[in-house]
Design a protein around this motif. Structure first.
Motif, short mmCIF file in Angstrom:
data_model
loop_
_atom_site.label_atom_id
_atom_site.label_comp_id
_atom_site.label_asym_id
_atom_site.label_seq_id
_atom_site.Cartn_x
_atom_site.Cartn_y
_atom_site.Cartn_z
N ALA A 19 -26.45 43.22 -8.05
CA ALA A 19 -26.09 43.13 -9.46
C ALA A 19 -25.81 44.53 -10.03
O ALA A 19 -24.88 44.72 -10.82
CB ALA A 19 -27.19 42.44 -10.25
N SER A 20 -26.59 45.49 -9.61
CA SER A 20 -26.41 46.86 -10.06
C SER A 20 -25.05 47.41 -9.62
O SER A 20 -24.36 48.08 -10.40
CB SER A 20 -27.54 47.73 -9.52
OG SER A 20 -27.35 49.07 -9.88
N ILE A 29 -22.35 45.64 -8.92
CA ILE A 29 -21.32 44.93 -9.68
C ILE A 29 -21.18 45.54 -11.07
O ILE A 29 -20.07 45.77 -11.56
CB ILE A 29 -21.64 43.43 -9.75
CG1 ILE A 29 -21.53 42.81 -8.36
CG2 ILE A 29 -20.72 42.72 -10.74
CD1 ILE A 29 -22.07 41.40 -8.26
N LYS A 30 -22.31 45.84 -11.69
CA LYS A 30 -22.29 46.45 -13.03
C LYS A 30 -21.59 47.81 -12.99
O LYS A 30 -20.73 48.10 -13.83
CB LYS A 30 -23.71 46.60 -13.56
CG LYS A 30 -23.77 47.30 -14.91
CD LYS A 30 -25.22 47.48 -15.33
CE LYS A 30 -25.30 48.44 -16.47
NZ LYS A 30 -25.86 49.73 -16.13
N ASN A 31 -21.94 48.64 -12.03
CA ASN A 31 -21.34 49.96 -11.92
C ASN A 31 -19.83 49.88 -11.70
O ASN A 31 -19.06 50.65 -12.28
CB ASN A 31 -21.98 50.76 -10.79
CG ASN A 31 -23.42 51.14 -11.07
OD1 ASN A 31 -23.88 51.05 -12.18
ND2 ASN A 31 -24.12 51.54 -10.04
N ALA A 48 -17.86 47.31 -12.52
CA ALA A 48 -17.25 46.76 -13.74
C ALA A 48 -17.07 47.86 -14.79
O ALA A 48 -16.01 47.95 -15.43
CB ALA A 48 -18.11 45.62 -14.30
N VAL A 49 -18.07 48.69 -14.97
CA VAL A 49 -17.98 49.78 -15.94
C VAL A 49 -16.91 50.78 -15.52
O VAL A 49 -16.08 51.20 -16.35
CB VAL A 49 -19.36 50.48 -16.10
CG1 VAL A 49 -19.23 51.77 -16.89
CG2 VAL A 49 -20.35 49.54 -16.78
N SER A 51 -14.82 42.93 -16.59
CA SER A 51 -16.09 42.21 -16.67
C SER A 51 -16.61 41.88 -15.28
O SER A 51 -15.83 41.79 -14.31
CB SER A 51 -15.91 40.92 -17.48
OG SER A 51 -15.15 39.99 -16.75
N SER A 52 -17.90 41.69 -15.19
CA SER A 52 -18.47 41.26 -13.92
C SER A 52 -17.95 39.87 -13.57
O SER A 52 -17.74 39.56 -12.39
CB SER A 52 -20.00 41.29 -13.96
OG SER A 52 -20.48 40.51 -15.03
N ASP A 53 -17.69 39.04 -14.56
CA ASP A 53 -17.13 37.72 -14.31
C ASP A 53 -15.75 37.84 -13.65
O ASP A 53 -15.41 37.05 -12.77
CB ASP A 53 -17.01 36.91 -15.60
CG ASP A 53 -18.35 36.37 -16.07
OD1 ASP A 53 -19.35 36.49 -15.33
OD2 ASP A 53 -18.39 35.82 -17.19
#
Length: 65
Positions: free
Chosen positions: A43-44, A46-48, A50-51, A56-58
């Protein structure tokens, strides 16, 4: 879907796997494994990603276009 979107975004920005890995705090081999669907990102991660790519992560996960 994640692997295709990751590779597409990376190439659009002109990043190598190593450059992307450095930018998000992971090893190049991990990026390669994600792109080959040999491993799933955390998840981390994916967040990095996406940013970094301003998506979006979606979107990364193929939940939305």
């Amino acid at each position: 879907m994640f692997n295709k979107r990751l590779k597409e975004l990376r190439k659009q920005k002109g990043y190598t796997q190593k450059e992307l890995a450095t930018l998000i705090g992971y090893d190049q081999s991990m990026v390669a494994r994600w792109e080959k669907r040999e491993s799933e990102p955390t998840a981390s991660a994916i967040k990095n990603i996406a940013v970094l790519f301003d998506v979006s992560s979606d979107y990364l996960l193929g939940i939305e276009d």
